[in-house]
Design an enzyme around this catalytic site. Sequence first.
Site, PDB file in Angstrom:
ATOM      1  N   GLU A   1       0.730  -1.093  -0.071  1.00 29.74           N
ATOM      2  CA  GLU A   1       0.022  -0.087   0.015  1.00 29.74           C
ATOM      3  C   GLU A   1       0.798   1.341  -0.086  1.00 29.74           C
ATOM      4  O   GLU A   1       0.818   2.103   0.945  1.00 29.74           O
ATOM      5  CB  GLU A   1      -1.203   0.128   1.227  1.00 29.74           C
TER       6      GLU A   1
ATOM      7  N   GLU B   1      -5.346  -8.587   1.137  1.00 29.68           N
ATOM      8  CA  GLU B   1      -5.773  -8.118   2.544  1.00 29.68           C
ATOM      9  C   GLU B   1      -7.334  -7.999   2.372  1.00 29.68           C
ATOM     10  O   GLU B   1      -7.771  -7.263   1.367  1.00 29.68           O
ATOM     11  CB  GLU B   1      -5.223  -6.828   3.081  1.00 29.68           C
TER      12      GLU B   1
HETATM   13  C1  FCB Z   1      -4.197  -2.016   5.818  1.00 28.64           C
HETATM   14  C2  FCB Z   1      -2.925  -2.260   6.263  1.00 28.64           C
HETATM   15  C3  FCB Z   1      -2.556  -3.207   7.248  1.00 28.64           C
HETATM   16  C4  FCB Z   1      -3.946  -2.951   8.311  1.00 28.64           C
HETATM   17  C5  FCB Z   1      -5.168  -2.864   7.722  1.00 28.64           C
HETATM   18  C6  FCB Z   1      -6.519  -2.896   8.696  1.00 28.64           C
HETATM   19  O1  FCB Z   1      -4.210  -0.623   5.197  1.00 28.64           O
HETATM   20  O2  FCB Z   1      -2.240  -2.672   4.973  1.00 28.64           O
HETATM   21  O3  FCB Z   1      -1.455  -3.071   7.615  1.00 28.64           O
HETATM   22  O4  FCB Z   1      -3.579  -1.985   9.265  1.00 28.64           O
HETATM   23  O5  FCB Z   1      -5.213  -1.954   6.620  1.00 28.64           O
END
Ligand code: FCB
Length: 441
Positions: free
Chosen positions: A163, A345
């Site tokens: 990210e 994620e």
């Molecule tokens: C994302 C991050 C991760 C975590 C989630 C909830 O943006 O990559 O580290 O904090 O959100």
Amino acid sequence: MSFPRGFIWGVSTSAYQIEGAAAVDGRAPSIWDVFCRQPGRIANGDTGDVACDHYHRYREDVALMNRLGVQAYRFSVSWSRVLPSGTEAPNEAGLAFYDRLVDAVLQAGIEPWLCLYHWDLPQALQERGGWTNRDVAGWFADYAQLIAARLGDRVKRFATFNEPCVFTLFGYAFGLHPPASHDPAALHAAIHHINLAHGAAVDALRARRPAAEIGGVHTIQPCRPSSPAPQDQAAAETIDLFWNHAFPDPQMLGVYPERLRTLVEPYFRDGDLERIRRKVDWLGVNHYSPIYAKGVWGAALGFGFGESPPEMPRTPIGWPIDPGAFRDTLLMANERYELPIYVTENGLGALEKPDDVGRIPDAVRIDYLGKYVEAMREAVDRGADVRGYFAWSLLDNFEWQAGYAQRFGLVYVDYATQRRIPKASADWYAGFIRSERSKVP
Ligand code: FCB
């Protein structure tokens, strides 16, 4: 329909959020160690000093992964654990930890997916200008080469950055992450240098490990105006540019959108787009919620985060729930970047504590995950080449500026005792994986 043959189910974590052992075995501070010590930065004054103590308890955590039945584990390496000054002298004890971890993961029959950078720049490099110094591309490539040399005999999948839009926007525009500035020029320089560092690291990994499968992890979320007002519409367009295009477009398409091209111009040298656009093998997509933007007069970039429509459901920590946005994001990313996609994620944050009998019956997380995996299934049915899904996160952990209050784990962590308690969602995910895998002959 079932997910395609070979579809991978996994869980994700990151180094600073779980490892702890911040000053153990020669690890030097990262920018987050320093930031956490500045008063008022993190909820409750929390730090990652101990976190989930995963550095010492990784075996127990691998056993939890086994209990879930996941096939892959995405984690990140702490740069300042393996290279305390960011460059040059490696720290053998730090590297040995990742040897032990990778071996334990492999022994459990789980595939390690290694991310080089999940936001924890060595403080020593921050003091040399960090991402605003063009030399950072070379420092990052050297670090990538060290990791490839040491772990690439066993790790086959590598990601460069997690990210990049979040740590640049939050670090250089909103002042919420280190180095906590509100400086558009630094933001633009950092964006370009991170893109260069990505390209240089892909080359370094490829040179050392030609068979590795390399990707970048991007958060991609639709950006919508929080009201029809023109300033909110403009805010949505601007945030879309920085959030969804500043990194994926140069890295995978070899272009900056016109507006960004002008902004990074002062840092741009001939040949940079070729340096950035190196062949990658997959695209990592992190997705949680659509973004609702609002115009904010006087903010570094003129925008901020607004409210989602009142009728839209929200997670217990207030993030909008919209599985259709996930499906559409996957379809868009599939068409735009033409690469195999892994959802690296997705998950739900809540403020939880065990009930009277010590259980965490997190029905809202089960509901969220169930809806989001079905949205992913729809995207696959409509032709998106999605090949895997990693839930965020294995464990409750240090949630950046929110500290330990917000919990995203499938497994609850009692930070006072470090006891792990699988939540109801852990059993749900295990059952879901079993049932999906049994459908594929
Ligand atoms: C994302 C991050 C991760 C975590 C989630 C909830 O943006 O990559 O580290 O904090 O959100």
